[in-house]
Design a protein around this motif. Structure first.
Motif, PDB file in Angstrom:
ATOM      1  N   LEU A 106       0.852  -1.179   0.000  1.00  0.00           N
ATOM      2  CA  LEU A 106       0.000   0.000   0.000  1.00  0.00           C
ATOM      3  C   LEU A 106       0.887   1.228   0.000  1.00  0.00           C
ATOM      4  O   LEU A 106       2.110   1.123   0.168  1.00  0.00           O
ATOM      5  CB  LEU A 106      -0.938   0.022   1.221  1.00  0.00           C
ATOM      6  CG  LEU A 106      -0.312   0.264   2.603  1.00  0.00           C
ATOM      7  CD1 LEU A 106      -1.363   0.808   3.575  1.00  0.00           C
ATOM      8  CD2 LEU A 106       0.286  -1.015   3.176  1.00  0.00           C
ATOM      9  N   SER A 107       0.277   2.391  -0.187  1.00  0.00           N
ATOM     10  CA  SER A 107       1.011   3.654  -0.129  1.00  0.00           C
ATOM     11  C   SER A 107       0.472   4.462   1.045  1.00  0.00           C
ATOM     12  O   SER A 107      -0.748   4.557   1.239  1.00  0.00           O
ATOM     13  CB  SER A 107       0.842   4.445  -1.425  1.00  0.00           C
ATOM     14  OG  SER A 107       1.409   3.741  -2.508  1.00  0.00           O
ATOM     15  N   ILE A 108       1.393   5.039   1.847  1.00  0.00           N
ATOM     16  CA  ILE A 108       0.992   5.777   3.034  1.00  0.00           C
ATOM     17  C   ILE A 108       1.664   7.159   3.024  1.00  0.00           C
ATOM     18  O   ILE A 108       2.718   7.329   2.401  1.00  0.00           O
ATOM     19  CB  ILE A 108       1.344   4.996   4.324  1.00  0.00           C
ATOM     20  CG1 ILE A 108       2.828   4.586   4.338  1.00  0.00           C
ATOM     21  CG2 ILE A 108       0.472   3.752   4.458  1.00  0.00           C
ATOM     22  CD1 ILE A 108       3.711   5.495   5.116  1.00  0.00           C
ATOM     23  N   PHE A 124      -0.103   2.431  10.815  1.00  0.00           N
ATOM     24  CA  PHE A 124       0.492   3.752  10.627  1.00  0.00           C
ATOM     25  C   PHE A 124      -0.453   4.804  11.204  1.00  0.00           C
ATOM     26  O   PHE A 124      -1.677   4.717  11.029  1.00  0.00           O
ATOM     27  CB  PHE A 124       0.725   4.044   9.139  1.00  0.00           C
ATOM     28  CG  PHE A 124       1.749   3.162   8.496  1.00  0.00           C
ATOM     29  CD1 PHE A 124       3.105   3.466   8.587  1.00  0.00           C
ATOM     30  CD2 PHE A 124       1.371   2.024   7.797  1.00  0.00           C
ATOM     31  CE1 PHE A 124       4.061   2.661   7.997  1.00  0.00           C
ATOM     32  CE2 PHE A 124       2.315   1.211   7.201  1.00  0.00           C
ATOM     33  CZ  PHE A 124       3.669   1.526   7.295  1.00  0.00           C
ATOM     34  N   GLU A 125       0.144   5.822  11.864  1.00  0.00           N
ATOM     35  CA  GLU A 125      -0.640   6.898  12.453  1.00  0.00           C
ATOM     36  C   GLU A 125      -0.150   8.249  11.967  1.00  0.00           C
ATOM     37  O   GLU A 125       1.043   8.445  11.701  1.00  0.00           O
ATOM     38  CB  GLU A 125      -0.544   6.866  13.978  1.00  0.00           C
ATOM     39  CG  GLU A 125      -1.295   5.737  14.639  1.00  0.00           C
ATOM     40  CD  GLU A 125      -1.206   5.817  16.158  1.00  0.00           C
ATOM     41  OE1 GLU A 125      -0.406   6.641  16.664  1.00  0.00           O
ATOM     42  OE2 GLU A 125      -1.932   5.078  16.840  1.00  0.00           O
ATOM     43  N   ASP A 126      -1.089   9.184  11.883  1.00  0.00           N
ATOM     44  CA  ASP A 126      -0.757  10.576  11.623  1.00  0.00           C
ATOM     45  C   ASP A 126      -0.229  11.165  12.926  1.00  0.00           C
ATOM     46  O   ASP A 126      -0.964  11.235  13.921  1.00  0.00           O
ATOM     47  CB  ASP A 126      -2.012  11.324  11.168  1.00  0.00           C
ATOM     48  CG  ASP A 126      -1.734  12.780  10.823  1.00  0.00           C
ATOM     49  OD1 ASP A 126      -0.631  13.277  11.118  1.00  0.00           O
ATOM     50  OD2 ASP A 126      -2.648  13.424  10.258  1.00  0.00           O
ATOM     51  N   PRO A 127       1.028  11.582  12.999  1.00  0.00           N
ATOM     52  CA  PRO A 127       1.586  12.077  14.270  1.00  0.00           C
ATOM     53  C   PRO A 127       0.913  13.347  14.768  1.00  0.00           C
ATOM     54  O   PRO A 127       0.954  13.637  15.965  1.00  0.00           O
ATOM     55  CB  PRO A 127       3.067  12.332  13.929  1.00  0.00           C
ATOM     56  CG  PRO A 127       3.094  12.530  12.456  1.00  0.00           C
ATOM     57  CD  PRO A 127       2.019  11.640  11.906  1.00  0.00           C
ATOM     58  N   SER A 128       0.266  14.086  13.873  1.00  0.00           N
ATOM     59  CA  SER A 128      -0.403  15.313  14.300  1.00  0.00           C
ATOM     60  C   SER A 128      -1.841  15.061  14.737  1.00  0.00           C
ATOM     61  O   SER A 128      -2.491  15.946  15.293  1.00  0.00           O
ATOM     62  CB  SER A 128      -0.391  16.343  13.162  1.00  0.00           C
ATOM     63  OG  SER A 128      -1.143  15.875  12.061  1.00  0.00           O
TER      64      SER A 128
END
Length: 255
Positions: A106-108, A124-128
């Protein structure tokens, strides 16, 4: 196999060698019928068991993927606190990620962080904005393909039922669904739905497929702000980004 042996026995003819002759008697008809019935029942039992396995995995995989990985985020959700708006740029660069052993890719977003999460092959998480995440689970199954388990509508309804059965769920509604063919030939079912729960409102993306005796589930989450919901400009950008990530997911031999 029992049916095939029965048919061969019926087909055998006498064999003569000089004064000696031998005949293998044909299998009685009632034994052939019983063999057919046992074979059919075994196939039905295996298929039913395989479908139950997939349903159980769906029920356990979705809760494992839709919760933030940090204790702070859990406490914020429980308290009903609103996360600060994410500093999401107009355009985010997507970078490829693949697992050759589990055979998916996949692409992240390049700024997102990889996290450890029990039950997930990767997360995977968005750090913001920690509640915005994408995860993948991979589980062995005995169903050959997603089509053998059900069509797009049937699988979608079972996903919604799995969400509805959670104690925290208030309402869940399907927004869009589609199917596509992966590079290795596997059929991918894509779902987008909105989940209203005691933890707030979420937009959720699921891509589901079965290939190589494995069930793959991609789950993407965006937690909407309490005041503005899921239609604010920032929300629309993040939701659009998750839609791109879900569309990039693929699984199968050679990936």
């Amino acid at each position: 196999m029992a049916l095939k042996r029965c048919t061969l026995k019926q087909a055998q003819l006498p064999v003569s060698w000089g004064p000696f002759s031998s005949r293998t008697p044909a299998a009685p008809r009632h034994k052939c019928i019983a063999a057919r019935a046992q074979s059919s029942e075994a196939r039905r039992t295996t298929l039913q068991s395989s479908r139950r396995d997939v349903l159980q995995i769906l029920s356990f995989s979705l809760p494992a993927l839709d919760r933030p990985s940090t204790a702070v985020a859990e406490e914020q959700q429980a308290a009903g606190q609103v996360e600060p708006p994410a500093a999401t740029p107009e355009v985010q660069t997507l970078q490829p990620f693949g697992n050759a052993q589990q055979q998916y890719r996949l692409s992240i977003p390049s700024s997102w962080e990889k996290k450890d999460k029990a039950g997930a092959d990767v997360l995977f998480e968005d750090p913001s904005r920690r509640s915005t995440s994408v995860g993948v689970t991979v589980s062995p199954v005995r169903v050959a393909s997603i089509e053998k388990f059900g069509d797009l509508q049937v699988v979608g309804q079972r996903l919604l039922n799995a969400e509805q059965n959670k104690e925290s769920t208030l309402d869940v509604s399907l927004i869009a669904s589609s199917s596509r063919r992966g590079a290795a030939g596997a059929t991918m079912y894509n779902y987008e739905y909105q989940l209203d729960s005691t933890r707030g409102m979420k937009r959720i993306f699921n891509t589901v497929t079965i290939t190589g005796s494995k069930l793959y589930i991609l789950n993407g989450n965006y937690k909407c702000d309490k005041e503005v919901g899921c239609d604010a400009p920032d929300a629309a950008r993040s939701i659009g980004l998750l839609r791109q990530v879900a569309a990039s997911f693929d699984a199968g031999k050679g990936l």
